[in-house]
Enzyme design. Structure first.
Site: not given
Length: 816
Positions: A21, A42, A281
C-alpha cells in the site's frame, strides 16, 4: 527494493499488505512453509467445536486472493533453511519436491511465529495425541472428532488455547478432562481470579486435575492412558496437548542474530534485529515489557498486526515509528464465563519487585434492577505512591470485554486510578450502571491510598493469627447462619455502633461481608471510633470461599460407552412459584428466597432465578440448614436456576431429624494408639451398617491421620518444634497406658496380629474406602504447624462449623 517475508498469518501478511500500500514498485516475496498464508488462528477451536460451521471462514486470505489484490509473489510449501547475511541471500527448500534454491534480498523480514512445546514425556508420540497450532492441525482433530465420534478427551495444559479446546469439545458432547501441572488454570492470572473458573468446571461436569503433571502416555488398544505424577491414571479416546509454545528462533540463532533472554529474537524499538537489513516481528520476538521494562514475549495476534504496520512504514520511510511493546491484553471464553487480563498481576509485580497494592470489586454487568445483570469480579493493581494503574483482571459472564478494554487503554497510556474514576462511559440501565465497575475500582484504590481502609487478600486473611486478630462478620444473622468463617463474631454492620464494647481495641480487626462493600463501611465506622488496626477482606466472603475451596474437580470418565441405569425423572410442579432474584447481589437472593418461602405451604415448590454466582452454593447450604429440599439446581450462561420444595423438619421420637438415625459423629482429640483404635473400630462398624460417619480430628488427633510418606514441608520455628515432638504418623502412636518407651506399642501390635485384628493403618484405609468423612481442624493445624500436604489423601480441611453441621444431623456424638 526487494523484500522477502518469511511467514504469513498476522505479522507477515500485515507487513506485506502495508508494504504494497505504501510502495507499489517494491518486489515483495512471501514464503510460507504450509499451504495457508493468512488464517484466523484464534478461531480454530471454535471450528472443531462446531460453533464456526464453515471452514473457509477461517481463511482470511488465500494465496490467490492476496496476490490478486496486493501483487505479492506468494510461495507456499517453502521453508527457509539458511541465511547468508554477507551475500544478503537465503536458501529455500520446496517442501513438496525437496528442491533447494537461493534468493537474494534487500530487506529480510522474519515472522516465523511460535512452535508448540512437546516435552520428552514417554509415549507423547502415541496415536490420537494432537497439538493445535495451524489449519492442518485443526483438520486432523476435526476429522477425528467427526469420524471416530470419541466419548472422552484429555486436554493437557490450561492456558487460553487449552481451555478453549476444552469448552469446544464439551460443546460437541465429549467428556473432557483438563490436566494442569500448576495450581490453577490460566497461570498468568492471580489465584483468586482463576478460582471462579475452577468452580465453573464443577458446574459443567468437566474434570479438572490441578498440581498434577503428566508422567507418561500409554497406548492401550484404541485408548490412551494418561499416567499422572500422583499415580492416578486417566483413560481417554484422544489427547490435546496445549502445554505451551516457544518462539521459533532456530534459523535466527543459526545465522548469528542476537537472541534475547527469553529465547525470542532480539529487536530494537524499530523492530530491527542485530543485523541492519533483517527485521523480525510477531510471536518470535522478544521486547521490553512497558511496565517492568524487562524482556518479554507476547504470543498474541493483536501486537503482531500492529508491529506489521509499524515495520513496513519504518522500512519504506525510515526509522520514524517506534514500537512501544505489549502489555499482554488477552481474553478467553471459558464455557459460560469470560476471563480477561491486561498489564501486570499481583504475582507478576511481586516477582518483578515492583511496589504495588491491589483491590477487588464485585459488580454487575449493568444496573441490577434491569433484567439480565450478571456479576463479575474485577481486580486492579496500582502504584500506591502515585496511583499509576499497573494491571487488571476480570472474570464474569457479561461485559468483561469492554471493562478490560477500558483498563488496557488506561494502562497503555500510563494513566492512573484517577483516570479510572473519570472514565465517562455510555450509561443506560441495559448497558451499565451510573457508577461503572471500573469507576468503582478507581474509588477503592483511592481509599486505600488515602488510608481509609487496609485491604486484606484472601491469602493474607487465611494466614491470620487467632491470638492476635478479631474476625468480624458484618453480614446479617441469616447470612451468618448459612455460611461463615470459623471463629468469626457476627455483628450486623447497621448495629456496630451499638456494639463497640464487643470489639477489642488491642487486636487486629479483620472484617468481612459478602462482597466487600459492607466491610468497607464497617471499617470506616471503627476507624473513626479509635480503632487503628482495621482490615477489610478484599472481595468479601464470595471471593474468599471460592479461593479457599477445593480447586480441582477429579472426575474419571469411561472412554467406552457403557449402559447407565436411567434415573427417575425429577418431578417438578408445573404450577410452582416463580421468583426473580436476578441482579441482586449477596445477600439479596437468599433473603428474597427466605421471605418468599415463609409465605408458602408445606410441599409447595418455588423456582428461583439469580445471577449472583455465589447463589449456586448458597442455596444448597441454605436448604441443608433449613431442612427444605433442593429439587434442582443448574447454571446456564451465568443464570442460576434452583427449584426448592418447602419441607418442615420432621421430628423423630428422640427429638432428632429422622436422617440423624443414620448419622454418627465423633471428635478425635487424642493421638494415643488405643484411643485411635477405638475411634476407627466404632467408625468402621457404623459405616458397615450403612451409617454416615464423620470424624473430626483436632489437636493431637491430627497425628493419627498424618501420611507416613509425607513430603518435606517448610515450617516456622514453632511448627518445626511441634513436628519433632509429635508422632509422625499412625504407626508411631504410643499407648495411653503401659507404653514403656515404645515396648507396649510393639506388644499391642503383635497381640492384634495374633488375634487377627487389623492394624490401625489398615483400619484407616478401610475408613477411606467406606467413604467416612474425615475432617482435619484447620485451626488446630495452624496452631500445631501441620500442613495439609502432611495428611493422608481423602482428608477434608474444615472447621468447627463444618463439624457442627454434621453433628446437628447426628443422633450419636463421641469425644475420644
Amino acid at each position: 527494493m526487494k523484500y522477502i517475508i518469511v511467514g504469513g498469518v498476522a505479522g507477515g501478511a500485515t507487513t506485506a499488505a502495508r508494504l504494497r500500500r505504501v510502495d507499489e514498485e517494491a518486489e515483495i516475496i512471501m514464503l510460507e512453509k504450509g499451504p495457508h498464508i493468512s488464517y484466523a488462528n484464534c478461531g480454530l477451536p471454535y471450528y472443531i467445536g462446531g460453533v464456526i460451521k464453515d471452514r473457509d471462514k477461517l481463511l482470511v486470505q488465500t494465496p490467490e486472493s492476496f496476490n490478486a489484490r496486493f501483487n505479492i509473489d506468494i510461495r507456499t510449501y517453502s521453508m527457509l533453511t539458511s541465511i547468508n547475511t554477507e551475500a544478503k541471500s537465503i536458501e529455500v527448500k520446496k517442501m513438496q519436491t525437496g528442491e533447494v534454491y537461493t534468493e537474494t534480498y534487500d530487506k529480510l523480514i522474519l515472522s516465523p511465529g511460535a512452535s508448540a512445546v512437546k516435552p520428552p514425556i514417554p509415549g507423547i508420540h502415541s496415536d490420537n495425541i494432537f497439538t493445535l497450532r495451524n489449519v492442518e492441525d485443526t483438520d486432523k482433530i476435526k476429522a477425528f472428532v467427526d469420524d471416530e465420534e470419541p466419548k472422552t478427551a484429555v486436554v493437557v495444559g490450561a492456558g487460553f488455547i487449552g481451555l478453549e479446546m476444552a469448552e469446544n469439545l464439551h460443546h460437541v458432547g465429549v467428556d473432557v478432562t483438563v490436566v494442569e501441572a500448576s495450581s490453577q488454570v490460566m497461570n498468568m492470572m492471580d489465584s483468586e481470579i482463576a478460582a471462579p473458573l475452577h468452580q465453573h468446571f464443577k458446574e459443567k461436569s468437566v474434570a479438572l486435575f490441578l498440581e498434577d503433571a503428566v508422567k507418561e502416555f500409554k497406548q492401550v488398544g484404541n485408548i490412551v492412558e494418561v499416567h499422572l505424577a500422583s499415580e492416578r491414571i486417566i483413560k481417554a479416546d484422544f489427547i490435546i496437548l496445549s502445554i505451551g509454545v516457544k518462539p521459533d528462533a532456530s534459523i535466527a540463532e543459526e545465522t548469528g542474530l542476537k537472541i534475547g533472554e527469553t529465547g525470542g529474537i532480539w529487536v530494537d524499538e524499530y523492530l530491527q534485529t542485530s543485523h541492519k537489513d533483517i527485521y523480525a516481528l510477531g510471536d518470535a520476538i522478544e521486547f521490553p515489557h512497558p511496565i517492568t521494562k524487562k524482556p518479554s514475549l507476547a504470543f498474541l495476534a493483536g501486537p503482531a498486526n500492529k508491529q506489521g504496520r509499524i515495520l513496513a512504514d519504518n522500512m519504506v520511510y525510515g526509522h520514524n515509528r517506534s514500537y512501544k511493546g505489549s502489555i499482554g491484553t488477552a481474553i478467553a471464553k471459558v464455557f459460560d464465563m469470560t476471563a480477561g487480563i491486561t498489564g501486570m498481576t499481583h504475582r507478576g509485580l511481586k516477582a518483578a519487585g515492583i511496589k504495588h497494592e491491589s483491590t477487588i470489586v464485585n459488580a454487575g454487568s449493568h444496573a441490577g434492577y434491569y433484567p439480565g445483570s450478571m456479576q463479575m469480579i474485577l481486580k486492579i493493581s496500582f502504584d500506591p505512591d502515585n496511583g499509576k494503574l499497573l494491571g487488571g483482571q476480570i472474570v464474569g459472564y457479561k461485559g468483561v470485554d469492554k471493562r478490560l478494554d477500558l483498563l488496557a487503554t488506561i494502562i497503555k497510556n500510563g494513566g492512573t486510578i484517577y483516570d479510572l474514576q473519570e472514565i465517562e462511559h455510555a450509561y443506560a440501565p441495559p448497558f451499565s450502571s451510573a457508577k461503572d465497575p471500573v469507576n468503582q475500582a478507581g474509588y477503592n484504590a483511592e481509599n486505600i491510598m488515602k488510608g481509609l481502609f487496609k485491604p486484606l487478600s484472601p491469602f493474607q486473611f487465611k494466614k491470620r493469627s487467632a491470638k492476635d486478630s478479631f474476625v468480624l462478620d458484618v453480614r446479617t444473622a441469616t447470612e451468618y447462619e448459612i455460611d461463615t468463617i470459623d471463629g468469626a463474631v457476627n455483628i450486623d454492620v447497621d448495629e456496630i455502633r451499638d456494639n463497640l464494647n464487643k470489639i477489642p481495641k488491642d487486636k487486629k480487626i479483620m472484617i468481612y461481608c459478602g462482597v466487600g462493600l459492607r466491610g468497607y463501611v464497617a471499617a470506616r465506622i471503627l476507624r473513626q471510633h479509635g480503632y487503628e488496626d482495621v482490615y477489610n477482606l478484599s472481595g468479601g466472603l464470595k471471593v474468599y470461599k471460592q479461593t479457599m475451596a477445593e480447586q480441582s474437580n477429579p472426575i474419571f470418565f469411561e472412554p467406552v460407552l457403557t449402559e447407565v441405569e436411567t434415573e427417575a425423572p425429577i418431578k417438578i410442579d408445573t404450577k410452582l412459584l416463580q421468583v426473580d432474584a436476578c441482579g441482586l447481589q449477596c445477600p439479596g437472593p437468599i433473603l428474597k428466597l427466605k421471605d418468599t418461602i415463609d409465605t408458602m405451604e408445606n410441599g409447595d415448590q418455588m423456582e428461583v432465578v439469580a445471577t449472583d454466582p455465589g447463589f449456586y452454593s448458597d442455596v444448597e447450604s441454605w436448604c441443608k440448614v433449613t431442612g427444605n429440599e433442593l429439587v434442582k439446581r443448574e447454571n446456564k450462561s451465568g443464570e442460576i436456576t434452583a427449584v426448592i420444595k418447602k419441607q418442615k423438619k420432621a421430628v423423630a421420637p428422640n427429638g432428632a431429624a429422622p436422617s440423624a438415625l443414620d448419622h454418627k459423629t465423633m471428635v478425635v482429640f487424642s493421638d494415643d494408639l488405643d484411643r485411635a483404635l477405638a475411634s476407627f473400630v466404632i467408625a468402621n462398624g457404623a459405616a458397615s451398617m450403612g451409617k454416615k460417619v464423620t470424624m473430626f480430628f483436632t489437636f493431637w488427633g491430627l497425628n493419627v491421620i498424618k501420611n507416613p510418606d509425607k513430603p518435606k514441608v517448610k515450617k516456622d520455628m514453632m511448627g518445626s518444634m511441634f513436628s519433632k515432638m509429635m508422632p509422625g504418623h499412625a504407626g508411631r502412636l504410643n499407648l495411653s497406658n503401659m507404653n514403656m518407651a515404645g515396648m507396649g506399642r510393639r506388644m499391642m501390635k503383635l497381640r492384634m496380629k495374633d488375634k487377627n485384628v487389623d492394624a490401625l493403618e489398615t483400619m484407616i484405609d478401610k475408613a477411606r474406602e467406606s467413604g467416612i468423612n474425615m475432617i482435619a481442624c484447620q485451626m488446630s493445624m495452624d496452631i500445631m504447624g501441620v500442613d495439609k500436604d502432611e495428611l493422608i489423601d481423602g482428608v477434608n480441611i474444615g472447621g468447627v462449623a463444618n463439624y457442627l453441621e454434621e453433628a446437628e444431623q447426628s443422633n450419636l456424638n463421641l469425644f475420644i
